[in-house]
Design a protein around this motif. Structure first.
Motif, PDB file in Angstrom:
ATOM      1  N   LYS A 495       9.626  39.853  27.403  1.00 49.14           N
ATOM      2  CA  LYS A 495       9.912  38.788  28.353  1.00 49.14           C
ATOM      3  C   LYS A 495      11.179  38.051  27.946  1.00 49.14           C
ATOM      4  CE  LYS A 495       6.202  39.172  30.956  1.00 49.14           C
ATOM      5  NZ  LYS A 495       6.257  39.534  32.393  1.00 49.14           N
ATOM      6  N   ALA A 496      12.155  38.038  28.844  1.00 47.53           N
ATOM      7  CA  ALA A 496      13.402  37.324  28.539  1.00 47.53           C
ATOM      8  C   ALA A 496      13.137  35.837  28.335  1.00 47.53           C
ATOM      9  CB  ALA A 496      14.414  37.540  29.653  1.00 47.53           C
ATOM     10  N   ASN A 497      12.202  35.277  29.126  1.00 48.41           N
ATOM     11  CA  ASN A 497      11.807  33.875  28.981  1.00 48.41           C
ATOM     12  C   ASN A 497      10.338  33.825  28.579  1.00 48.41           C
ATOM     13  OD1 ASN A 497      14.334  32.750  29.927  1.00 48.41           O
ATOM     14  ND2 ASN A 497      13.731  33.431  31.961  1.00 48.41           N
ATOM     15  N   THR A 498      10.072  33.400  27.351  1.00 49.01           N
ATOM     16  CA  THR A 498       8.709  33.360  26.842  1.00 49.01           C
ATOM     17  C   THR A 498       8.055  32.048  27.277  1.00 49.01           C
ATOM     18  OG1 THR A 498       9.658  32.536  24.765  1.00 49.01           O
ATOM     19  CG2 THR A 498       9.113  34.865  24.877  1.00 49.01           C
ATOM     20  N   ARG A 501       1.438  32.010  26.935  1.00 51.49           N
ATOM     21  CA  ARG A 501       0.964  32.336  25.588  1.00 51.49           C
ATOM     22  C   ARG A 501       0.875  33.848  25.403  1.00 51.49           C
ATOM     23  NH1 ARG A 501      -4.474  29.808  22.750  1.00 51.49           N
ATOM     24  NH2 ARG A 501      -4.185  30.779  20.701  1.00 51.49           N
ATOM     25  N   GLY A 502       1.436  34.336  24.308  1.00 52.30           N
ATOM     26  CA  GLY A 502       1.439  35.762  24.026  1.00 52.30           C
ATOM     27  C   GLY A 502       2.696  36.491  24.474  1.00 52.30           C
ATOM     28  N   ASP A 503       3.557  35.854  25.265  1.00 54.31           N
ATOM     29  CA  ASP A 503       4.834  36.476  25.638  1.00 54.31           C
ATOM     30  C   ASP A 503       5.683  36.689  24.386  1.00 54.31           C
ATOM     31  OD1 ASP A 503       4.123  36.450  28.269  1.00 54.31           O
ATOM     32  OD2 ASP A 503       5.449  34.805  28.854  1.00 54.31           O
ATOM     33  N   ALA A 542      11.340  36.463  19.714  1.00 55.51           N
ATOM     34  CA  ALA A 542      10.614  35.239  20.054  1.00 55.51           C
ATOM     35  C   ALA A 542       9.170  35.586  20.369  1.00 55.51           C
ATOM     36  CB  ALA A 542      11.265  34.536  21.246  1.00 55.51           C
ATOM     37  N   TYR A 543       8.264  34.616  20.107  1.00 55.50           N
ATOM     38  CA  TYR A 543       6.842  34.785  20.426  1.00 55.50           C
ATOM     39  C   TYR A 543       6.310  33.443  20.908  1.00 55.50           C
ATOM     40  CZ  TYR A 543       1.876  35.780  20.095  1.00 55.50           C
ATOM     41  OH  TYR A 543       0.561  35.953  20.399  1.00 55.50           O
ATOM     42  N   LYS A 547       1.457  27.837  25.948  1.00 57.31           N
ATOM     43  CA  LYS A 547       2.212  27.675  27.175  1.00 57.31           C
ATOM     44  C   LYS A 547       3.461  26.829  26.904  1.00 57.31           C
ATOM     45  CE  LYS A 547       1.922  25.815  31.861  1.00 57.31           C
ATOM     46  NZ  LYS A 547       1.057  25.130  32.857  1.00 57.31           N
ATOM     47  N   ASN A 548       4.629  27.370  27.253  1.00 52.08           N
ATOM     48  CA  ASN A 548       5.914  26.688  27.095  1.00 52.08           C
ATOM     49  C   ASN A 548       6.187  26.250  25.661  1.00 52.08           C
ATOM     50  OD1 ASN A 548       6.683  26.913  29.812  1.00 52.08           O
ATOM     51  ND2 ASN A 548       5.538  25.080  30.365  1.00 52.08           N
ATOM     52  N   THR A 549       5.607  26.946  24.696  1.00 57.60           N
ATOM     53  CA  THR A 549       5.831  26.672  23.275  1.00 57.60           C
ATOM     54  C   THR A 549       6.049  28.001  22.575  1.00 57.60           C
ATOM     55  OG1 THR A 549       4.353  24.751  23.391  1.00 57.60           O
ATOM     56  CG2 THR A 549       4.911  25.582  21.197  1.00 57.60           C
TER      57      THR A 549
END
Length: 579
Positions: A495-498, A501-503, A542-543, A547-549
């Motif tokens: 995912k380019a934008n994480t 949660r879990g992205d 990135a991980y 949500k949004n963190t």
């Protein structure tokens, strides 16, 4: 006969409007027994409602007339009440006269309409409702905590001048007879480890109407650099700086056109080897976007920008009666592009842009007799207000020597950009899915300085070019090394934008930026610690912890393209959150 209610204290605790409604409904239930005195309680109630504003005056007077008429008719049609019945009335009891069905319906509708209107206006009509103005305001922001270490090669040159520092003062005296001190120099050999840094941004967005929006954003930052809002922590635990990062208004006269003015996010599609991801633009921008074809899988877009980079001072020279003419610096930008949704798994986007940086190159001044008290030289305005490092630089001042002591005449100098900059920029991005649906993004960016001319630069620099020479120690035109090309390639898996949660993602990229491919003031401040004359790779990942963190890290390794050795490696580990 009158209907009698005991417990009037409980009735008085109800709002006036609801009491009137309840009384009228109760009276209707016993309409066969109702009697109407000449000046009944209901008449008084209606008058009170009119006076308090709970009932519209016109509607209230109509109800009052009807109540009086019906009360009079009822009194004439029935015999007087028996004394025994009257004797049952106790002090403090409330008498409710008979109201017809029509009157009760009118009262109910009037009160209901006014109460609901007031509830809606005040935002308390329902438990989850809020005032209307709050629905037009949005707050957004992000916070980042960073660990950073910088590693320098011990073989690096240790005489890299800090040109920004030199230009910010009163000039560096290049006459060795009057100045033996070195200019400010950059650190090129001593590692800087375990830096703790932070970034905070807070913005407010307002939907003024369906077509007009406004935004304001504040941000942290060590200084007024245009390319970074990161603040280094420490400093004796002192408070940190807050800057105005954005302030803009936008108007959308049509679905395909949006006009923005003020200080706003980068309106162009570009790679960060050209414009930093944290760079904001001042000025005016027009963005056009329109789907084409019946399927609307293809969208064409374009951007025009009029960006003021710097205005000349109103009062320069400050100690002279004759002031300099207006010498303003501009960026004029134009871009066209298209995105194509090939299918649900593949999408392609491309853009071609032209950027004309006007009046930013250095100019050699007219002779200036600083020794005789002249307040600066005629082209001091042409030194750049923002710099990182890498561009070829020239001396700006043509300093006249004191005829009484020419060898000992101080010669404080500024430097300016030796090249002009008119950039052609090609950007492309391909999004697809591989390995069972995993996102893959491949993007590239190429820049060519159409105004790059090595001979013209040398001719412009009548006082001499100061940097970007080969490693032989020579400073002639034959030793000068530069170039006008830059490019970036990057692949991102995941995912380019994480956001959820879990992205996750991993990325790998490479950049090469020749010294005069673009102005060094505006690109990414991490790669080679900013500027041009740099090449190398970077990798990271990135991980999303929540949500949004998300947690991300990046390793960057770069070195010079031409000239003296300058190798810099950078490690960054960050915890990010957005809201």
């Amino acid at each position: 006969m009158n209907l009698i209610f005991s417990s009037p204290q409980r009735m008085r605790r109800l709002p006036l409007a609801l009491a009137a409604f309840a009384l009228s409904m109760a009276a209707g239930a016993v309409q066969a027994q109702a009697a109407a005195p000449a000046d009944s309680t209901m008449v008084k109630l209606i008058r009170g409602l009119i006076q308090s504003g709970a009932l519209n005056k016109d509607a209230g007077e109509a109800l009052l007339a009807q109540a009086q008429s019906e009360a009079l008719a009822a009194a004439q049609a029935r015999p007087a009440a028996a004394p025994a019945a009257l004797a049952q009335v106790q002090p403090g009891d409330v008498r409710v006269p008979y109201l017809s069905h029509t009157v009760r319906e009118q009262i109910r509708d009037e009160i209901k309409g006014q109460v609901l209107a007031e509830a809606k206006a005040g935002g308390w009509a329902a438990p989850n409702e809020t005032p209307a103005w709050t629905k037009r305001i949005r707050v957004e922001g992000d916070v980042r905590a960073r660990y950073e270490s910088r590693y320098y090669d011990m073989a690096n040159s240790n005489i890299e001048i800090d040109w920004r520092s030199l230009n910010s003062g009163s000039g560096y005296d290049v006459n060795s007879n009057t100045n033996l001190a070195l200019p400010a120099l950059l650190n090129t050999r001593e590692d800087r480890k375990h830096l703790l840094r932070a970034r905070a941004r807070l913005g407010i967005l307002a939907d003024i109407s369906d077509s007009t929006q406004a935004g304001i954003r504040l941000a942290s930052g060590n200084d007024d650099s245009p390319v970074s809002t990161t603040q280094t922590l420490g400093g004796g635990l002192g408070k940190k700086n807050i800057w105005l990062d954005q302030a803009w208004l936008s108007y959308q006269p049509a679905s395909w056109l949006k006009l923005t003015a003020g200080r706003f996010d980068n309106p162009f599609v570009s790679g960060d080897e050209l414009f930093s991801s944290e760079l904001n633009f001042d000025g005016i921008a027009a963005k056009l976007q329109q789907p084409v074809g019946e399927s609307k899988d293809v969208t064409v877009f374009g951007t025009l920008g009029l960006i003021p980079l710097e205005y000349s001072s109103d009062n320069a020279p400050s100690r002279s009666q004759a002031k300099m003419s207006s010498e303003n610096k501009w960026l004029l930008g134009a871009q066209v592009g298209a995105s194509w949704k090939i299918n649900s798994d593949h999408q392609l986007r491309g853009a071609l842009a032209y950027y004309n940086f006007r009046n930013i190159s250095g100019e050699y001044s007219q002779p200036c007799a600083l020794y005789a008290g002249a307040d600066g030289c005629s082209t001091d305005w042409s030194r750049p207000s923002s710099m990182q490092k890498g561009n070829s630089l020239m001396l700006l001042r043509n300093i006249a020597l004191n005829p009484l002591d020419p060898a000992n005449t101080p010669q404080p100098q500024f430097v300016g950009l030796a090249s002009k900059f008119r950039l052609a920029n090609l950007n492309a991005r391909w999004d697809s899915k591989v390995a069972g649906g995993t996102d893959l993004r491949i993007e590239g960016d190429y820049v060519r300085n159409m105004a790059y001319d090595k001979s013209a630069m040398w001719a412009r620099a009548k006082g001499g070019i100061m940097n970007n020479f080969g490693g032989t120690g020579g400073v002639s035109q034959a030793d000068f090394r530069s170039g006008g090309n830059a490019y970036m390639l990057q692949a991102t898996l995941g995912k380019a934008n994480t956001q959820a949660r879990g992205d996750w993602n991993v990325l790998l990229g490479y950049k090469r930026i020749e010294p005069d491919a673009l102005p060094d003031a505006y690109n990414d401040s991490t790669f080679h610690l900013g500027g041009t004359n740099a090449r190398g790779y970077y990798l990271g990942g990135a991980y999303a912890l929540d949500k949004n963190t998300w947690l991300n890290g990046r390793w960057t390794s770069s070195r010079e393209v031409f000239g003296s050795a300058l190798s810099i490696d950078t490690l960054q580990i960050e915890l990010n959150a957005r809201f």
